[in-house]
Each structure stands twice: as C-alpha cells, then as structure tokens.
Design a protein around this motif. Structure first.
Motif, mmCIF file in Angstrom:
data_model
loop_
_atom_site.group_PDB
_atom_site.id
_atom_site.type_symbol
_atom_site.label_atom_id
_atom_site.label_comp_id
_atom_site.label_asym_id
_atom_site.label_seq_id
_atom_site.Cartn_x
_atom_site.Cartn_y
_atom_site.Cartn_z
ATOM 1 N N VAL A 186 0.840 -1.159 -0.162
ATOM 2 C CA VAL A 186 0.116 -0.231 -0.044
ATOM 3 C C VAL A 186 1.024 1.423 0.129
ATOM 4 N N ASN A 187 1.020 1.675 -1.136
ATOM 5 C CA ASN A 187 1.704 3.027 -1.328
ATOM 6 C C ASN A 187 1.371 4.296 -0.589
ATOM 7 N N ASP A 188 1.968 4.856 0.321
ATOM 8 C CA ASP A 188 1.593 5.738 0.944
ATOM 9 C C ASP A 188 1.946 7.253 0.376
ATOM 10 N N GLY A 189 1.040 7.893 -0.408
ATOM 11 C CA GLY A 189 1.340 9.117 -0.930
ATOM 12 C C GLY A 189 0.557 9.467 -2.198
ATOM 13 N N PRO A 190 0.975 8.639 -3.277
ATOM 14 C CA PRO A 190 2.029 7.607 -3.293
ATOM 15 C C PRO A 190 3.362 8.626 -3.470
ATOM 16 N N VAL A 191 4.263 7.948 -2.777
ATOM 17 C CA VAL A 191 5.720 8.235 -2.976
ATOM 18 C C VAL A 191 6.812 7.094 -3.484
ATOM 19 N N THR A 192 7.386 7.599 -4.623
ATOM 20 C CA THR A 192 8.425 6.514 -5.283
ATOM 21 C C THR A 192 9.514 7.234 -5.721
ATOM 22 N N MET A 193 10.618 6.681 -5.338
ATOM 23 C CA MET A 193 12.021 7.518 -5.650
ATOM 24 C C MET A 193 12.738 6.434 -6.183
ATOM 25 N N GLN A 194 13.509 6.942 -7.432
ATOM 26 C CA GLN A 194 14.837 5.923 -7.766
ATOM 27 C C GLN A 194 16.080 6.498 -7.340
ATOM 28 N N LEU A 195 16.966 5.415 -7.188
ATOM 29 C CA LEU A 195 18.062 5.846 -6.794
ATOM 30 C C LEU A 195 19.148 4.933 -7.793
ATOM 31 N N ASP A 196 20.259 5.656 -8.189
ATOM 32 C CA ASP A 196 21.157 4.854 -9.150
ATOM 33 C C ASP A 196 22.623 5.424 -8.450
ATOM 34 N N SER A 197 23.513 4.322 -8.006
ATOM 35 C CA SER A 197 24.658 4.746 -7.364
ATOM 36 C C SER A 197 25.568 5.490 -8.248
ATOM 37 N N SER A 198 25.468 5.410 -9.642
ATOM 38 C CA SER A 198 26.484 6.115 -10.333
ATOM 39 C C SER A 198 26.040 7.781 -10.559
ATOM 40 N N LYS A 199 25.015 8.082 -9.723
ATOM 41 C CA LYS A 199 24.797 9.471 -9.531
ATOM 42 C C LYS A 199 25.572 10.073 -8.492
ATOM 43 N N ASN A 200 26.266 9.302 -7.852
ATOM 44 C CA ASN A 200 27.050 9.860 -6.610
ATOM 45 C C ASN A 200 28.349 10.389 -7.220
ATOM 46 N N THR A 201 28.267 11.637 -7.594
ATOM 47 C CA THR A 201 29.361 12.378 -8.160
ATOM 48 C C THR A 201 30.003 13.549 -7.252
ATOM 49 N N ASN A 202 29.261 13.611 -6.098
ATOM 50 C CA ASN A 202 29.602 14.764 -5.247
ATOM 51 C C ASN A 202 30.040 14.182 -3.944
ATOM 52 N N GLY A 203 30.075 12.859 -3.794
ATOM 53 C CA GLY A 203 30.457 12.114 -2.572
ATOM 54 C C GLY A 203 29.362 12.432 -1.475
ATOM 55 N N ASP A 204 28.078 12.651 -1.724
ATOM 56 C CA ASP A 204 27.240 12.828 -0.737
ATOM 57 C C ASP A 204 26.229 11.567 -0.076
#
Length: 204
Positions: A186-204
């Motif tokens: 049961v999606n609450d919102g709905p809230v869905t996010m996509q993460l790709d590790s290759s986008k880690n260009t600033n070390g955050d």
C-alpha cells in the motif's frame, strides 16, 4: 559576346561561376565537419550502477507459493537491481541513501519531508529485482547487464546484511532471492523515488 535583351538577363562568366560553386562546396564540407552528429541517447546510454526503487508504504509483504515470507507496516519497500559491474561502494551508497532519505513527515514540526525511516522507527523490506535492468529489444525484454545469478545471490545477501548492521537486524526484512514472489504493498502518498549509485558524483 552574349546579347543583352533590355537588361533583363545577365550571363555570368563561366570562370566566376566555377569559383563560386567551389567556395560553396567547401563551406558545406566545413559545416558538415563542425556540426555534431545526432545520436540516439537511448541507444548510447550506458548504465553502470546499482539501482533501487524506494516506495514509502503503509504496509508491504512478500509471499512465495502462497506462503508469507516477510511483512512490514509503515516504512519503505525497496526494489533492488544489481548491475554486473557493481562493487561494495555501490552497496554502501544505496544503503546509506535509502536509510537517510527524508521521506516522512515530522508530526512535531509539521514539516512534510523531514524524517528518515530510522528516525520514525519504521521498517524496511528489501526485494531483489533484476528486471530493473531490463531493456527492450523489439518487444522482448533483455537483462544482459544485470549481475548473473550466481554472483548476485551472495552480493545481494551482503547488501541485506549491510542494511541490518546500519539500522537494526529486526527492522530490515527480505524476500527470497531468485524466487517467483508476490509483492503486495500500500503505497503511502504515493511516494516513489529511484536511486542510481552512479549518480554519486559529489560524494554525498
């Protein structure tokens, strides 16, 4: 010598015409060299990262052959796709970002996007999903960039363990790697996010 009929027609000297044509062709060639080639972004797109689809849920569960494997109440359902080139740094990034994503409201302050899953004391349900790296060849899906099952099984198990150590073992649930699962949520919102590790260009 060519006649001039009342000034309505002028015949250009053949030598001048050839020089102008040569100059025009040279300009066209130079323009073709300088103009960047148009390429298809989809065809040239190379994915080299671990991928996670994070959904804020009111509840979620995994069943295999009618048997309940795991279930959570409020928290995060995380679908994880492993790329064939993934290494430990990709796992560390995904784990850290998922657990610290501020996807939950703070009832005390009234802020909508203020707290992460650990601050809310909610749970996480991880589900391995190689189809996140599916691409269509015609109408048929192809999964050649996904990590092969033999390597993915142990790598995914270490990812689950990483989540459990970073949060709490009893707060991180799992499905069954490689099984045909029924995932309910049961999606609450709905809230869905996509993460790709290759986008880690600033070390955050």
């Amino acid at each position: 010598m060519f006649p001039n009929y009342g000034g309505f027609m002028q015949i250009q000297h053949p030598t001048a015409f050839c020089l102008q044509t040569k100059h025009h062709l040279t300009a066209l060639r130079r323009s073709a060299i300088l103009r960047p080639k148009r390429t298809s972004g989809r065809r040239n797109q190379t994915i080299k990262s671990m991928r996670a689809v994070v959904q804020r849920v009111a509840s979620a569960s995994v069943e295999v052959e009618g048997r309940l494997i795991s279930s959570i109440g409020p928290g995060l359902l995380v679908l994880v796709g492993l790329h064939e080139a993934d290494v430990e740094s990709d796992a560390e990034y995904i784990c850290r970002k998922v657990l610290n994503m501020r996807l939950f409201p703070n009832e005390k302050t009234g802020k909508a996007w203020d707290q992460n899953v650990m601050q809310k004391n909610y749970k996480v349900l991880l589900v391995s999903q190689f189809t996140l790296y599916g691409v269509l060849k015609g109408n048929k899906p192809d999964f050649h960039v996904a990590m092969p099952p033999a390597a993915a099984k142990s790598f995914y198990a270490s990812l689950v363990e990483r989540f459990q150590k970073a949060y709490r073992a009893d707060a991180v649930k799992d499905g069954v790697f490689g099984a045909m699962m029924e995932v309910k949520l049961v999606n609450d919102g709905p809230v869905t996010m996509q993460l790709d590790s290759s986008k880690n260009t600033n070390g955050d």
